[in-house]
Design a protein around this motif. Structure first.
Motif, PDB file in Angstrom:
ATOM      1  N   ILE A 128     -26.139  19.296 -19.239  1.00  0.00           N
ATOM      2  CA  ILE A 128     -26.679  19.766 -20.518  1.00  0.00           C
ATOM      3  C   ILE A 128     -25.888  20.981 -21.014  1.00  0.00           C
ATOM      4  O   ILE A 128     -25.661  21.163 -22.214  1.00  0.00           O
ATOM      5  N   TYR A 129     -25.456  21.804 -20.069  1.00  0.00           N
ATOM      6  CA  TYR A 129     -24.728  23.026 -20.420  1.00  0.00           C
ATOM      7  C   TYR A 129     -23.214  22.813 -20.436  1.00  0.00           C
ATOM      8  O   TYR A 129     -22.463  23.725 -20.728  1.00  0.00           O
ATOM      9  N   ASN A 130     -22.804  21.612 -20.097  1.00  0.00           N
ATOM     10  CA  ASN A 130     -21.383  21.264 -20.140  1.00  0.00           C
ATOM     11  C   ASN A 130     -21.274  19.839 -20.663  1.00  0.00           C
ATOM     12  O   ASN A 130     -21.117  18.889 -19.888  1.00  0.00           O
ATOM     13  N   PRO A 131     -21.385  19.675 -21.968  1.00  0.00           N
ATOM     14  CA  PRO A 131     -21.490  18.331 -22.570  1.00  0.00           C
ATOM     15  C   PRO A 131     -20.337  17.393 -22.233  1.00  0.00           C
ATOM     16  O   PRO A 131     -20.480  16.177 -22.376  1.00  0.00           O
ATOM     17  N   THR A 132     -19.212  17.920 -21.773  1.00  0.00           N
ATOM     18  CA  THR A 132     -18.094  17.038 -21.415  1.00  0.00           C
ATOM     19  C   THR A 132     -18.375  16.270 -20.134  1.00  0.00           C
ATOM     20  O   THR A 132     -17.679  15.310 -19.818  1.00  0.00           O
ATOM     21  N   ASP A 133     -19.388  16.720 -19.363  1.00  0.00           N
ATOM     22  CA  ASP A 133     -19.733  16.061 -18.092  1.00  0.00           C
ATOM     23  C   ASP A 133     -21.044  15.294 -18.207  1.00  0.00           C
ATOM     24  O   ASP A 133     -21.934  15.435 -17.383  1.00  0.00           O
ATOM     25  N   GLU A 134     -21.181  14.478 -19.218  1.00  0.00           N
ATOM     26  CA  GLU A 134     -22.424  13.744 -19.439  1.00  0.00           C
ATOM     27  C   GLU A 134     -22.735  12.835 -18.243  1.00  0.00           C
ATOM     28  O   GLU A 134     -21.860  12.129 -17.734  1.00  0.00           O
ATOM     29  N   VAL A 135     -23.991  12.879 -17.803  1.00  0.00           N
ATOM     30  CA  VAL A 135     -24.430  12.072 -16.665  1.00  0.00           C
ATOM     31  C   VAL A 135     -25.448  11.049 -17.156  1.00  0.00           C
ATOM     32  O   VAL A 135     -26.578  11.402 -17.530  1.00  0.00           O
ATOM     33  N   ALA A 136     -25.067   9.804 -17.175  1.00  0.00           N
ATOM     34  CA  ALA A 136     -25.950   8.740 -17.651  1.00  0.00           C
ATOM     35  C   ALA A 136     -27.030   8.437 -16.615  1.00  0.00           C
ATOM     36  O   ALA A 136     -26.811   8.596 -15.411  1.00  0.00           O
ATOM     37  N   PRO A 137     -28.205   8.000 -17.045  1.00  0.00           N
ATOM     38  CA  PRO A 137     -29.265   7.646 -16.101  1.00  0.00           C
ATOM     39  C   PRO A 137     -28.852   6.493 -15.185  1.00  0.00           C
ATOM     40  O   PRO A 137     -28.286   5.505 -15.653  1.00  0.00           O
ATOM     41  N   LYS A 138     -29.123   6.649 -13.915  1.00  0.00           N
ATOM     42  CA  LYS A 138     -28.895   5.582 -12.940  1.00  0.00           C
ATOM     43  C   LYS A 138     -30.177   5.325 -12.144  1.00  0.00           C
ATOM     44  O   LYS A 138     -30.671   4.211 -12.090  1.00  0.00           O
ATOM     45  N   LYS A 139     -30.682   6.361 -11.520  1.00  0.00           N
ATOM     46  CA  LYS A 139     -31.903   6.211 -10.731  1.00  0.00           C
ATOM     47  C   LYS A 139     -33.118   6.024 -11.634  1.00  0.00           C
ATOM     48  O   LYS A 139     -34.039   5.272 -11.325  1.00  0.00           O
ATOM     49  N   PHE A 140     -33.128   6.736 -12.754  1.00  0.00           N
ATOM     50  CA  PHE A 140     -34.246   6.653 -13.687  1.00  0.00           C
ATOM     51  C   PHE A 140     -33.838   5.874 -14.933  1.00  0.00           C
ATOM     52  O   PHE A 140     -32.656   5.719 -15.222  1.00  0.00           O
ATOM     53  N   THR A 141     -34.828   5.404 -15.676  1.00  0.00           N
ATOM     54  CA  THR A 141     -34.556   4.549 -16.828  1.00  0.00           C
ATOM     55  C   THR A 141     -34.085   5.328 -18.049  1.00  0.00           C
ATOM     56  O   THR A 141     -33.477   4.761 -18.955  1.00  0.00           O
ATOM     57  N   LYS A 142     -34.396   6.621 -18.090  1.00  0.00           N
ATOM     58  CA  LYS A 142     -33.951   7.483 -19.179  1.00  0.00           C
ATOM     59  C   LYS A 142     -33.562   8.830 -18.581  1.00  0.00           C
ATOM     60  O   LYS A 142     -33.786   9.095 -17.399  1.00  0.00           O
ATOM     61  N   GLN A 143     -32.981   9.683 -19.416  1.00  0.00           N
ATOM     62  CA  GLN A 143     -32.623  11.024 -18.960  1.00  0.00           C
ATOM     63  C   GLN A 143     -33.859  11.723 -18.405  1.00  0.00           C
ATOM     64  O   GLN A 143     -34.907  11.761 -19.044  1.00  0.00           O
ATOM     65  N   ILE A 144     -33.736  12.301 -17.200  1.00  0.00           N
ATOM     66  CA  ILE A 144     -34.861  13.020 -16.603  1.00  0.00           C
ATOM     67  C   ILE A 144     -34.771  14.514 -16.864  1.00  0.00           C
ATOM     68  O   ILE A 144     -35.804  15.198 -16.957  1.00  0.00           O
ATOM     69  N   ALA A 145     -33.589  15.062 -17.016  1.00  0.00           N
ATOM     70  CA  ALA A 145     -33.448  16.501 -17.282  1.00  0.00           C
ATOM     71  C   ALA A 145     -34.076  16.846 -18.627  1.00  0.00           C
ATOM     72  O   ALA A 145     -33.798  16.196 -19.637  1.00  0.00           O
ATOM     73  N   PHE A 146     -34.945  17.849 -18.643  1.00  0.00           N
ATOM     74  CA  PHE A 146     -35.609  18.313 -19.861  1.00  0.00           C
ATOM     75  C   PHE A 146     -36.372  17.187 -20.561  1.00  0.00           C
ATOM     76  O   PHE A 146     -36.478  17.148 -21.788  1.00  0.00           O
ATOM     77  N   ASN A 147     -36.936  16.278 -19.762  1.00  0.00           N
ATOM     78  CA  ASN A 147     -37.625  15.122 -20.321  1.00  0.00           C
ATOM     79  C   ASN A 147     -38.734  14.701 -19.372  1.00  0.00           C
ATOM     80  O   ASN A 147     -38.805  15.190 -18.239  1.00  0.00           O
ATOM     81  N   VAL A 148     -39.618  13.832 -19.818  1.00  0.00           N
ATOM     82  CA  VAL A 148     -40.603  13.201 -18.938  1.00  0.00           C
ATOM     83  C   VAL A 148     -40.557  11.697 -19.192  1.00  0.00           C
ATOM     84  O   VAL A 148     -40.307  11.250 -20.310  1.00  0.00           O
ATOM     85  N   ILE A 149     -40.802  10.920 -18.139  1.00  0.00           N
ATOM     86  CA  ILE A 149     -40.655   9.469 -18.229  1.00  0.00           C
ATOM     87  C   ILE A 149     -41.965   8.814 -17.757  1.00  0.00           C
ATOM     88  O   ILE A 149     -42.307   8.898 -16.564  1.00  0.00           O
ATOM     89  N   PRO A 150     -42.697   8.135 -18.640  1.00  0.00           N
ATOM     90  CA  PRO A 150     -43.974   7.520 -18.257  1.00  0.00           C
ATOM     91  C   PRO A 150     -43.778   6.161 -17.595  1.00  0.00           C
ATOM     92  O   PRO A 150     -44.330   5.143 -18.036  1.00  0.00           O
ATOM     93  N   HIS A 151     -42.996   6.155 -16.535  1.00  0.00           N
ATOM     94  CA  HIS A 151     -42.603   4.888 -15.903  1.00  0.00           C
ATOM     95  C   HIS A 151     -42.140   5.184 -14.476  1.00  0.00           C
ATOM     96  O   HIS A 151     -41.093   5.772 -14.269  1.00  0.00           O
ATOM     97  N   ILE A 152     -42.955   4.772 -13.492  1.00  0.00           N
ATOM     98  CA  ILE A 152     -42.590   4.893 -12.081  1.00  0.00           C
ATOM     99  C   ILE A 152     -42.822   3.543 -11.420  1.00  0.00           C
ATOM    100  O   ILE A 152     -43.921   2.992 -11.488  1.00  0.00           O
ATOM    101  N   ASP A 153     -41.790   3.008 -10.793  1.00  0.00           N
ATOM    102  CA  ASP A 153     -41.805   1.668 -10.197  1.00  0.00           C
ATOM    103  C   ASP A 153     -41.771   0.615 -11.318  1.00  0.00           C
ATOM    104  O   ASP A 153     -41.567   0.930 -12.478  1.00  0.00           O
ATOM    105  N   VAL A 154     -41.993  -0.635 -10.977  1.00  0.00           N
ATOM    106  CA  VAL A 154     -41.818  -1.732 -11.933  1.00  0.00           C
ATOM    107  C   VAL A 154     -43.069  -1.948 -12.773  1.00  0.00           C
ATOM    108  O   VAL A 154     -44.173  -1.560 -12.382  1.00  0.00           O
ATOM    109  N   PHE A 155     -42.896  -2.579 -13.926  1.00  0.00           N
ATOM    110  CA  PHE A 155     -44.032  -2.946 -14.756  1.00  0.00           C
ATOM    111  C   PHE A 155     -44.657  -4.244 -14.255  1.00  0.00           C
ATOM    112  O   PHE A 155     -43.963  -5.175 -13.841  1.00  0.00           O
TER     113      PHE A 155
END
Length: 340
Positions: free
Chosen positions: A177-204
């Motif tokens: 977030i503080y170094n935009p040239t090093d963008e880290v795409a979501p892999k473990k989670f379905t969306k960005q987890i940094a500075f965010n919340v995700i209403p999705h744990i495990d499968v639907f």
């Protein structure tokens, strides 16, 4: 006399915590073995002031060992837990594999310690999901007093519940977030987890709920009372360690908030921190490394006849996993495997 104890998955977050807690609580160990997959063979792990080298789970002979704490995931557990159990070693499993098997006890020692005695059927005891474990510790003493009819819970679950990959993703994304040239795409989670919340744990599931939410329902019923109605919304939050829960309870009988506070203060495994002032409550960062399940924000719910709200926080790597497993081992020793 002590026990011969195995920790399987000793190089993972939960396995290391199991070793730490066994040492901290001075569990009576005569001999201990740390097991890992072949790729981690020989890795050094700590047990108190000792250093252990991991042995190969695939070739380990469980004959003559008393208790095995498993933290290796469902796939490996399916292979190795029956081998350990057949060799006479009681398995305490942290995966979800056996939690819903009617022949295998699902145990939180502060809630249903008597259930450990059912281990003899398969020589296996299941450890519950992290979010369930801390919640039922809080619910049990209140249920005994006023009978809980319904639970509505929203969880705020830390990334360590998703393992090392979850911790790494939050760390790397936060830095990016503080170094935009090093963008880290979501892999473990379905969306960005940094500075965010995700209403999705495990499968639907087909019902629309996630499997994590279903687990909380099924496990609460199995551990505490099958008649309790439970609905959950489970959310991943950008916290490294420590799960939080906002819990709304509806009781059969009226329970005053002051009486509830007094009951919880006396309950095993619970610490009440509930002052109606700035900072008079516990947050996840304050529970890290602690044994207790912390309860704050206890208050009446005026929208229903017999309602209470509370805030529940615990170290998910401890009470949600490693600590509860060690407590099961202690209960098993006290009730069923006494030595000396």
């Amino acid at each position: 006399m002590g026990y011969k104890v195995v920790v399987a998955g000793a190089t993972g977050n939960v396995g290391r915590e199991m070793l730490n807690i066994l040492a901290e609580r001075e569990f009576p160990v005569d001999e201990i073995a740390a097991l890992a997959s072949r790729k981690s063979l020989g890795t050094e792990v700590s047990f108190g002031d000792k250093t252990l080298k991991t042995k190969d789970l695939d070739t380990f002979d469980f004959t003559g060992w008393d208790i095995a704490l498993f933290a290796v995931g469902s796939d490996a557990t399916k292979v190795y837990a029956p081998k350990a159990a057949a060799a006479g070693c009681v398995v305490i499993d942290n995966s979800s594999l056996y939690r819903y098997d009617p022949e295998i006890p699902l145990v939180v020692p502060e809630v249903n310690p008597e259930a450990v005695e059912q281990y003899k059927t398969r020589n296996i005891i299941a450890n519950p999901n992290c979010s369930t474990a801390q919640m039922v510790v809080a619910l049990k003493p209140l249920h005994d007093r006023a009978r809980i009819k319904r639970v509505v819970v929203s969880t705020y679950q830390s990334v360590s519940g998703a393992g090392k990959a979850g911790i790494d993703e939050l760390w790397d994304q936060t830095k990016s977030i503080y170094n935009p040239t090093d963008e880290v795409a979501p892999k473990k989670f379905t969306k960005q987890i940094a500075f965010n919340v995700i209403p999705h744990i495990d499968v639907f599931l087909d019902s629309g709920e996630t499997k994590e939410e279903w687990k909380m329902v099924a496990e609460t019923k199995k551990i505490l009372d099958k008649s309790i109605k439970v609905t959950a919304t489970c959310v991943r939050v950008p916290v490294f360690v420590g799960h939080s829960e906002a819990i709304n309870l509806e009781f059969e009988d009226f329970l005053d908030e002051d009486e509830a506070r007094d009951i919880l203060r006396e309950a095993p495994g619970v610490m009440v921190v509930d002052k109606r002032e700035n900072g008079g409550y516990i947050t996840p960062i304050e529970c890290v490394g602690e044994y207790a399940t912390y309860i704050s924000r206890i208050r009446q719910d005026s929208t229903i006849d017999n309602g209470l709200n509370l805030w529940c926080v615990s170290d998910n790597l401890r009470k949600g996993a490693a600590l509860n497993a060690v407590q099961i081992a202690e209960t098993l020793g006290n009730r069923c495997l006494k030595k000396g």
